[in-house]
Design a protein around this motif. Structure first.
Motif, PDB file in Angstrom:
ATOM      1  N   UNK A 167      15.016  45.081  25.893  1.00  0.00           N
ATOM      2  CA  UNK A 167      16.254  44.625  25.277  1.00  0.00           C
ATOM      3  C   UNK A 167      17.315  45.716  25.162  1.00  0.00           C
ATOM      4  N   UNK A 168      16.979  46.938  25.538  1.00  0.00           N
ATOM      5  CA  UNK A 168      17.940  48.051  25.541  1.00  0.00           C
ATOM      6  C   UNK A 168      18.646  48.218  24.199  1.00  0.00           C
ATOM      7  N   UNK A 169      17.875  48.120  23.117  1.00  0.00           N
ATOM      8  CA  UNK A 169      18.428  48.356  21.786  1.00  0.00           C
ATOM      9  C   UNK A 169      18.989  47.131  21.088  1.00  0.00           C
ATOM     10  N   UNK A 170      19.009  45.981  21.759  1.00  0.00           N
ATOM     11  CA  UNK A 170      19.556  44.759  21.131  1.00  0.00           C
ATOM     12  C   UNK A 170      18.805  44.370  19.872  1.00  0.00           C
ATOM     13  N   UNK A 171      17.529  44.717  19.784  1.00  0.00           N
ATOM     14  CA  UNK A 171      16.753  44.309  18.606  1.00  0.00           C
ATOM     15  C   UNK A 171      17.242  44.984  17.334  1.00  0.00           C
ATOM     16  N   UNK A 172      18.014  46.038  17.448  1.00  0.00           N
ATOM     17  CA  UNK A 172      18.557  46.721  16.260  1.00  0.00           C
ATOM     18  C   UNK A 172      19.448  45.780  15.452  1.00  0.00           C
ATOM     19  N   UNK A 173      20.025  44.793  16.102  1.00  0.00           N
ATOM     20  CA  UNK A 173      20.879  43.829  15.412  1.00  0.00           C
ATOM     21  C   UNK A 173      20.145  42.598  14.923  1.00  0.00           C
ATOM     22  N   UNK A 174      18.842  42.546  15.117  1.00  0.00           N
ATOM     23  CA  UNK A 174      18.050  41.391  14.712  1.00  0.00           C
ATOM     24  C   UNK A 174      17.737  41.457  13.224  1.00  0.00           C
ATOM     25  N   UNK A 175      17.643  40.282  12.587  1.00  0.00           N
ATOM     26  CA  UNK A 175      17.185  40.174  11.200  1.00  0.00           C
ATOM     27  C   UNK A 175      15.958  39.269  11.192  1.00  0.00           C
ATOM     28  N   UNK A 176      15.406  39.061  10.011  1.00  0.00           N
ATOM     29  CA  UNK A 176      14.243  38.174   9.892  1.00  0.00           C
ATOM     30  C   UNK A 176      14.581  36.763  10.371  1.00  0.00           C
ATOM     31  N   UNK A 177      15.840  36.364  10.285  1.00  0.00           N
ATOM     32  CA  UNK A 177      16.252  35.009  10.653  1.00  0.00           C
ATOM     33  C   UNK A 177      16.573  34.851  12.133  1.00  0.00           C
ATOM     34  N   UNK A 178      16.532  35.937  12.890  1.00  0.00           N
ATOM     35  CA  UNK A 178      16.866  35.865  14.316  1.00  0.00           C
ATOM     36  C   UNK A 178      15.834  35.011  15.053  1.00  0.00           C
ATOM     37  N   UNK A 179      16.328  33.993  15.745  1.00  0.00           N
ATOM     38  CA  UNK A 179      15.447  33.116  16.521  1.00  0.00           C
ATOM     39  C   UNK A 179      14.912  33.878  17.731  1.00  0.00           C
ATOM     40  N   UNK A 180      13.673  33.618  18.080  1.00  0.00           N
ATOM     41  CA  UNK A 180      13.047  34.281  19.225  1.00  0.00           C
ATOM     42  C   UNK A 180      12.773  33.290  20.350  1.00  0.00           C
ATOM     43  N   UNK A 181      11.675  32.571  20.253  1.00  0.00           N
ATOM     44  CA  UNK A 181      11.234  31.680  21.333  1.00  0.00           C
ATOM     45  C   UNK A 181      12.285  30.603  21.582  1.00  0.00           C
ATOM     46  N   UNK A 182      12.783  30.550  22.803  1.00  0.00           N
ATOM     47  CA  UNK A 182      13.812  29.595  23.159  1.00  0.00           C
ATOM     48  C   UNK A 182      15.226  30.125  22.972  1.00  0.00           C
ATOM     49  N   UNK A 183      15.372  31.232  22.259  1.00  0.00           N
ATOM     50  CA  UNK A 183      16.700  31.798  21.997  1.00  0.00           C
ATOM     51  C   UNK A 183      16.933  33.098  22.758  1.00  0.00           C
ATOM     52  N   UNK A 184      15.865  33.793  23.073  1.00  0.00           N
ATOM     53  CA  UNK A 184      15.961  35.051  23.817  1.00  0.00           C
ATOM     54  C   UNK A 184      15.360  34.801  25.202  1.00  0.00           C
ATOM     55  N   UNK A 185      16.207  34.799  26.228  1.00  0.00           N
ATOM     56  CA  UNK A 185      15.720  34.470  27.574  1.00  0.00           C
ATOM     57  C   UNK A 185      14.569  35.351  28.045  1.00  0.00           C
ATOM     58  N   UNK A 186      14.549  36.591  27.596  1.00  0.00           N
ATOM     59  CA  UNK A 186      13.494  37.520  28.018  1.00  0.00           C
ATOM     60  C   UNK A 186      12.122  37.131  27.477  1.00  0.00           C
ATOM     61  N   UNK A 187      12.085  36.308  26.417  1.00  0.00           N
ATOM     62  CA  UNK A 187      10.806  35.938  25.795  1.00  0.00           C
ATOM     63  C   UNK A 187      10.299  34.640  26.425  1.00  0.00           C
ATOM     64  N   UNK A 188       9.691  34.796  27.602  1.00  0.00           N
ATOM     65  CA  UNK A 188       9.073  33.653  28.274  1.00  0.00           C
ATOM     66  C   UNK A 188       7.563  33.709  28.049  1.00  0.00           C
ATOM     67  N   UNK A 189       6.832  32.803  28.671  1.00  0.00           N
ATOM     68  CA  UNK A 189       5.388  32.721  28.424  1.00  0.00           C
ATOM     69  C   UNK A 189       4.654  34.004  28.816  1.00  0.00           C
ATOM     70  N   UNK A 190       5.047  34.624  29.904  1.00  0.00           N
ATOM     71  CA  UNK A 190       4.395  35.876  30.305  1.00  0.00           C
ATOM     72  C   UNK A 190       4.740  37.000  29.327  1.00  0.00           C
ATOM     73  N   UNK A 191       5.962  37.011  28.827  1.00  0.00           N
ATOM     74  CA  UNK A 191       6.368  38.037  27.871  1.00  0.00           C
ATOM     75  C   UNK A 191       5.611  37.877  26.549  1.00  0.00           C
ATOM     76  N   UNK A 192       5.290  36.645  26.186  1.00  0.00           N
ATOM     77  CA  UNK A 192       4.522  36.417  24.954  1.00  0.00           C
ATOM     78  C   UNK A 192       3.163  37.111  25.057  1.00  0.00           C
ATOM     79  N   UNK A 193       2.526  36.983  26.194  1.00  0.00           N
ATOM     80  CA  UNK A 193       1.226  37.634  26.401  1.00  0.00           C
ATOM     81  C   UNK A 193       1.372  39.154  26.300  1.00  0.00           C
ATOM     82  N   UNK A 194       2.392  39.706  26.929  1.00  0.00           N
ATOM     83  CA  UNK A 194       2.638  41.153  26.866  1.00  0.00           C
ATOM     84  C   UNK A 194       2.955  41.587  25.450  1.00  0.00           C
ATOM     85  N   UNK A 195       3.714  40.769  24.742  1.00  0.00           N
ATOM     86  CA  UNK A 195       4.077  41.087  23.367  1.00  0.00           C
ATOM     87  C   UNK A 195       2.847  41.099  22.462  1.00  0.00           C
TER      88      UNK A 195
END
Length: 83
Positions: free
Chosen positions: A17-45
């Motif tokens: 994310x190149x530092x984008x997560x610094x702007x995230x809060x607890x309310x930031x949507x993940x799955x379905x909202x961040x294109x980088x978080x696909x099914x393969x990324x979930x496994x890596x995460x």
């Protein structure tokens, strides 16, 4: 240990994310909202969180709601750490 800070760091690293997560809060949507978080990324995460926090995540432990928001992911990690 600041679980929120560490989860954000892992998200940023795994999803490149190149530092984008610094702007995230607890309310930031993940799955379905961040294109980088696909099914393969979930496994890596999950693997990266296991390594970072020294925990084991069983398949039965997670579902889509785990990755709904940053807060739900942090709460999941915290619950695993607290037994």
């Amino acid at each position: 240990m600041n679980v929120l800070k560490e989860v954000l760091r892992v998200l940023d690293e795994v999803l490149s994310l190149a530092g984008r997560s610094a702007g995230f809060s607890r309310d930031t949507a993940l799955l379905g909202a961040i294109p980088e978080l696909d099914s393969m990324a979930v496994v890596s995460l999950i693997t990266a969180l296991e390594d970072q926090f020294g925990m084991i995540v069983d398949d039965d432990d997670i579902d889509g709601s785990t990755f709904q928001t940053v807060g739900s992911l942090v709460d999941f990690v915290s619950s695993k750490l607290n037994g």
